[in-house]
Structure formats: C-alpha cells, structure tokens
Design an enzyme around this catalytic site. Structure first.
Site, PDB file in Angstrom:
ATOM      1  N   SER A   1       0.574  -1.016   0.109  1.00  5.02           N
ATOM      2  CA  SER A   1      -0.298   0.255   0.180  1.00  5.02           C
ATOM      3  C   SER A   1       1.140   1.543   0.131  1.00  5.02           C
ATOM      4  O   SER A   1       1.789   1.280  -1.335  1.00  5.02           O
ATOM      5  CB  SER A   1      -1.593  -0.203   1.698  1.00  5.02           C
ATOM      6  OG  SER A   1      -1.735   1.033   1.571  1.00  5.02           O
TER       7      SER A   1
ATOM      8  N   ASP B   1      -9.504  -5.012  -4.791  1.00 11.27           N
ATOM      9  CA  ASP B   1      -8.876  -3.512  -3.773  1.00 11.27           C
ATOM     10  C   ASP B   1     -10.053  -2.569  -3.730  1.00 11.27           C
ATOM     11  O   ASP B   1     -10.292  -2.393  -4.825  1.00 11.27           O
ATOM     12  CB  ASP B   1      -8.062  -2.925  -4.198  1.00 11.27           C
ATOM     13  CG  ASP B   1      -7.028  -2.173  -3.228  1.00 11.27           C
ATOM     14  OD1 ASP B   1      -7.722  -1.776  -2.736  1.00 11.27           O
ATOM     15  OD2 ASP B   1      -5.768  -2.786  -3.526  1.00 11.27           O
TER      16      ASP B   1
ATOM     17  N   HIS C   1      22.325  -5.050 -27.711  1.00  6.30           N
ATOM     18  CA  HIS C   1      22.318  -3.307 -27.321  1.00  6.30           C
ATOM     19  C   HIS C   1      22.643  -3.336 -26.168  1.00  6.30           C
ATOM     20  O   HIS C   1      24.042  -3.833 -25.634  1.00  6.30           O
ATOM     21  CB  HIS C   1      21.183  -2.974 -27.601  1.00  6.30           C
ATOM     22  CG  HIS C   1      20.715  -2.397 -28.647  1.00  6.30           C
ATOM     23  ND1 HIS C   1      21.096  -1.841 -30.088  1.00  6.30           N
ATOM     24  CD2 HIS C   1      19.813  -3.664 -29.349  1.00  6.30           C
ATOM     25  CE1 HIS C   1      21.100  -2.388 -30.906  1.00  6.30           C
ATOM     26  NE2 HIS C   1      19.985  -3.105 -30.906  1.00  6.30           N
TER      27      HIS C   1
END
Length: 543
Positions: free
Chosen positions: A329, A404, A481
């Site tokens: 949280s 949630d 890369h």
C-alpha cells in the site's frame, strides 16, 4: 530515593519473552502501578485528541468566548487541576514498580546496558518488551564503515514547502498565504491523521495488545532481534531483524526490507509473507508508528528508510544486490524513495500500491475541497510513487488486488480504476517508450481492465502471444544493445502485432493479480522475486 525516582520515570514493561526453561509471560504490574498507568494514559489520550482536533477545538473555544480573560482563567483552573493529578499518578506508579521484584531486576539490567554498552547485556535485554523510548541506541545514520559514499547526501536537500511558498512575486505570495496557511493547518492535524492513521496515539493504543502479541511471536518463534536506529533528523526508528543466513533456508542470503501501509506495523504487517517464504527479513515502523518517533511526513520517511538500509549494509553486512524492497500500500512510497537512492538494490516488490496519492484523495473528499486537497498534498504530503520509482533501473514486480477497495478511484471495488494500472502504464512508458504507441496503449488498458483472469488470458490467445518468442526478441535486443533503461526496442522494423505481443508479455512479467481485498495478507506462495530481462538474457546466454 534514587531507585524510587528511576522507577517513577522508568519505562513501562509489557512482557518477558521465553528464555531457556522459562516460559514467556505478560508482565503483571501491581495495583498501584496499574492505576497510575491508567491515569497517565487517559491524560495522554485527551491531550492527543485535543491536538489532532485543534482546528475545530479552537473554533469552538472562540465561539464560547474562552479567549476572554475569564475564559483563560477557567482554562488555567483545569490545567491546575490536571497537573497535580498527573504528578500523583506518576508517584503511585513509581511506588508500585519499586515494590515489584521483576520490574526492579529489569530496570537494573537496562541501566547496566546503557552504561556499559555491552553486547552481552543488550542480548539479555532482548528478552524484555518495554517502552521503546528507553531502548539503548544500536545504530546511527552516520555510524558507517567502508564505503562512505553510501551516505545519501541528496536527502539533505529534500524539497521544503516553505521554500516553495517563498518563490514567485510578492503579490502572488500574499495572495497565496491564506491557502498556504490552511493547507499547513489541515495537513499537520486532520489531514496527516487521515493519510497515516497508524501514527496517532489513539490508534496505537487500540492496537497495542496486538503489537505486543505480534512481537512475542517474532521473538519467541522466529528468533527476532529488535534494534533502535537514529535517523538523520533525530527520529528513533524501531526495527526488527530475523536473519536466516547460515540456516536451513535456500533464500536466507537475501534480505527483504518490508515497508508497511498507513495503518501497518512490522508486528502485524506484510513482514509475514517473506518470513514464511524463508527469506531473511527486516521490518521497521514508520515515524510515529509503534516505537518509532516523529511524524510520517515525506522527508521523515526518506530519512527513516535511509538509516534502515545503512544498517542493513554496514551493521548486518548485506550487499545491495542481495537486498529486496517489499512494500504494501502506502509503503510503496518509501520503497520508491529507497530504490531511487540505492539503484543497485536487488529488486522492488510493490503490493497494492498506487502511482500518486492525489487521484485517490480527490474522489474521497467533497468536491468543493478539491483545490485544498491538491494544494495540501502537493506541498506537504506529495506521495508520488512513480516520480521516484522511474529513476530505479532494477527489477520491479507489481501485485494488484483484483477486489481492492482502497487504491481505486471508484466508490466500489473496480479493477478498471485500480491505480496499479496507471503505475504499470507509466512504468512502461518510461522503460519501453518505443513500444508504447496508440495501439499498444489501447490494448494494454483493455488487458488491465479485464474483469477476471480468464478474460485477461484471452488477450494472449487473441494476439497469439508466445512467451518463448517474446523472450527471444527481448534477449536479442539486450545482447545486441544493452539491458539498461530506457530500452529502445520497438523500432519501425517491428510489426504492430509484435509490439502488442511484447507489451502483453511484459505486462505478465511485471504485474500479477491476487484475488483479494486490500488488507488480505499476501500468501507466501505468491511472494516471488521480480523478473529481470537482464538476468533472463544472461541465463540463456550461459546455457
């Protein structure tokens, strides 16, 4: 008399932990000590309630004419009555302790530990659970050895709201003074209490029995060690460490530093998940929570997590690459600060965390207060997780709670408005900018807003996402890369479908769903280390 005085002003003793053949048990105060403690506690709670409701209380007193001469005399009489009662309560508490053999033995050990600074005495002190303000200091933010560059000088230059308010023309500063004053007053009283309810004395009092029980389990069942750290700002930070190195644990060499929520404590918080997964763990309480002192403003949070990591490096001896930040949280804010300041840290796991506090705060307050809410948060409680997290180059894992009800902008639980979605999108735009075009962003949003796991998995079938193929594309880029961010994979030579496939593949690697509400404990089986394309590529190259 000296012994009696030490008993009067000595710490409260809560519990004696199990040791050798002796069972752990709650400390039993005498009747005198118990009654004295009750009076002191009531007076302390009344003072705390008055402080946090001071804007309303002062307005009430003004309306009732208490600021007149007669009114001030009345307030003086109240204070003159309370102070003798407090003094009497302290005296009878001290007498009760003085006649208690168990308390006197503890106090003698504590006094010896403070004078001698002996590790053997401090080890014996670990068997006592007592008022943390009297705990001997174990580590200060500048008690370091070896690499002195690990002192984070950037924290000394934390943004100061007063400096921001003093910028601009004289006319603009004068015009902004009422709003600045109102924001300061609100955020230093009611606002801070709403954002961090766990630091208020009333909340601490309510959960205190659970904290004592939680500490007892950590000490007696898991061999925890408690310590006091002094942060750069002088706040005392209450921490606990369970070190599983050199024990029968394949994960013990990694230290998980746990950052709790706005009403969470290491005694009863998210520390349980990595602990049950057999990792070494370090739990700490926010400033003002449990035994920690101070107030949980952003600069104090930064100093607190900084000294915690310094302790892990210089006293516990963990390498940065072996430290994982785990946050639940609002703890994601302090974890993001630590990740930015220590870019070589091993990984970050954010559970039920948002990207920015402002979008969450506005819907939960009356509409007419929107300007005040934004101004107050931006100036005094700017918990913008992404601003710090985007500066961390290491592996990140997001855990999203599908039901949630706290970090959603809707009034009811809705996965489509979960702010973890915004955090993932911003993270991808920062790390993989050339992958994030109009088409991929649209598909990613649809994927994140899927109401259930089955619907989300259907996106993989619709766009023919093959993990092995996407993995090869990512690994090929890293080998040709580098694995540093931003990764410029997604040039025009990649087809639009391939870019969508890569974004969905990465979304599955970065974020996982947990079918639960905000406060449901995370099962240890779901506590996994974050995925890293660099390590993935290295492992394949070695094969």
């Amino acid at each position: 008399m000296a012994s009696l005085r030490r008993c009067i002003f000595g710490p409260q003793l809560y519990r004696i932990h199990a040791q050798q053949d002796a069972l752990g048990h709650e400390y039993q105060p005498s009747v005198l000590e118990r009654q004295g403690n009750n009076v002191v506690r009531i007076i302390s709670l009344c003072w705390s309630f008055s402080y946090y409701t001071s804007p309303f209380l002062l307005a009430y007193l003004y309306r009732k004419n208490y600021f007149s001469y007669e009114g001030m005399l009345g307030i003086g009489k109240v204070v003159g009555t309370v102070l003798p009662i407090l003094a009497f309560a302290l005296c009878i508490r001290g007498i009760g302790r003085y006649t208690n053999e168990e308390y006197c033995s503890f106090l003698a050990l504590l006094e010896s530990a403070k004078v001698n600074d002996s590790q053997e005495l401090k080890k014996k002190l670990q068997f006592y659970d007592f008022e943390f303000s009297h705990w001997p200091t174990d580590f200060r933010w500048n008690d370091i050895s070896g690499d002195k560059s690990k002192i984070k000088s950037s924290l000394l230059n934390w943004p100061n709201p007063r400096q921001a308010a003093s910028s601009g023309s004289l006319l603009s500063r004068l015009a902004g003074m009422p709003m600045q004053f109102l924001s300061y007053t609100v955020m230093h009283t009611v606002g801070r209490m709403l954002i961090y309810p766990g630091h208020t004395p009333l909340f601490n009092t309510l959960v205190w029995p659970a904290l004592i029980e939680g500490r007892a389990k950590l000490f007696e069942n898991n061999g925890a060690v408690r310590s006091k750290l002094i942060a750069r700002d002088g706040n005392e930070i209450d921490i606990v460490v369970i070190d599983k190195r050199n024990k029968e644990s394949s994960h013990g060499n990694k230290l998980v530093i746990c950052c709790e929520g706005n009403a969470g404590f290491y005694e009863v918080g998210c520390l349980v998940s990595p602990l049950e997964a057999k990792y070494s763990v370090l739990g700490w309480n926010h400033p003002g929570f449990g035994g920690s002192t101070g107030k949980p403003f952003p600069e104090n949070e930064a100093n607190a997590v900084d000294v915690v990591i310094q302790y892990a490096i210089h006293r516990l001896g963990f390498e940065l690459k072996d430290i994982i930040l785990f946050a639940w949280s609002i703890g994601g804010y302090t974890a993001s600060i630590a990740a930015k300041e220590y870019p070589d840290i091993g990984g970050v796991i954010l559970d039920a965390t948002f990207d920015d506090l402002v979008p969450l705060a506005i819907p939960k307050m009356p509409e007419f207060m929107s300007s005040l809410v934004v101004h107050s948060i931006r100036n005094y409680m700017n918990l913008n997780v992404f601003d710090h997290l985007c500066k961390y180059p290491g592996p990140i894992r997001l855990i999203r709670r599908s039901r949630d009800e706290v970090i959603t902008t809707s009034l009811t639980p809705d996965i489509a408005t979960n702010r973890a979605n915004n955090l993932l999108l911003k993270l991808f735009e920062n790390r993989y900018p050339k992958l994030m075009d109009e088409d991929t962003v649209k598909v990613l949003w649809q994927y994140m807003q899927a109401p259930d796991q089955l619907t989300a998995l259907s996106f993989y079938e619709t766009y023919e996402v093959e993990d092995s193929a996407c993995q090869r594309v990512m690994q090929d880029y890293v080998l040709r890369h580098s694995g540093s961010f931003p990764m410029l994979i997604g040039d025009k030579d990649l087809q639009s479908v391939t870019r969508v496939q890569l974004v969905l593949y990465l979304a599955g690697k970065y974020m996982s769903d947990f079918d639960a509400t905000h406060c449901t404990p995370l099962p240890s089986l779901l506590f996994d280390m974050p995925w890293s394309v660099q390590e993935d590529s290295f492992d394949t190259d070695m094969d």
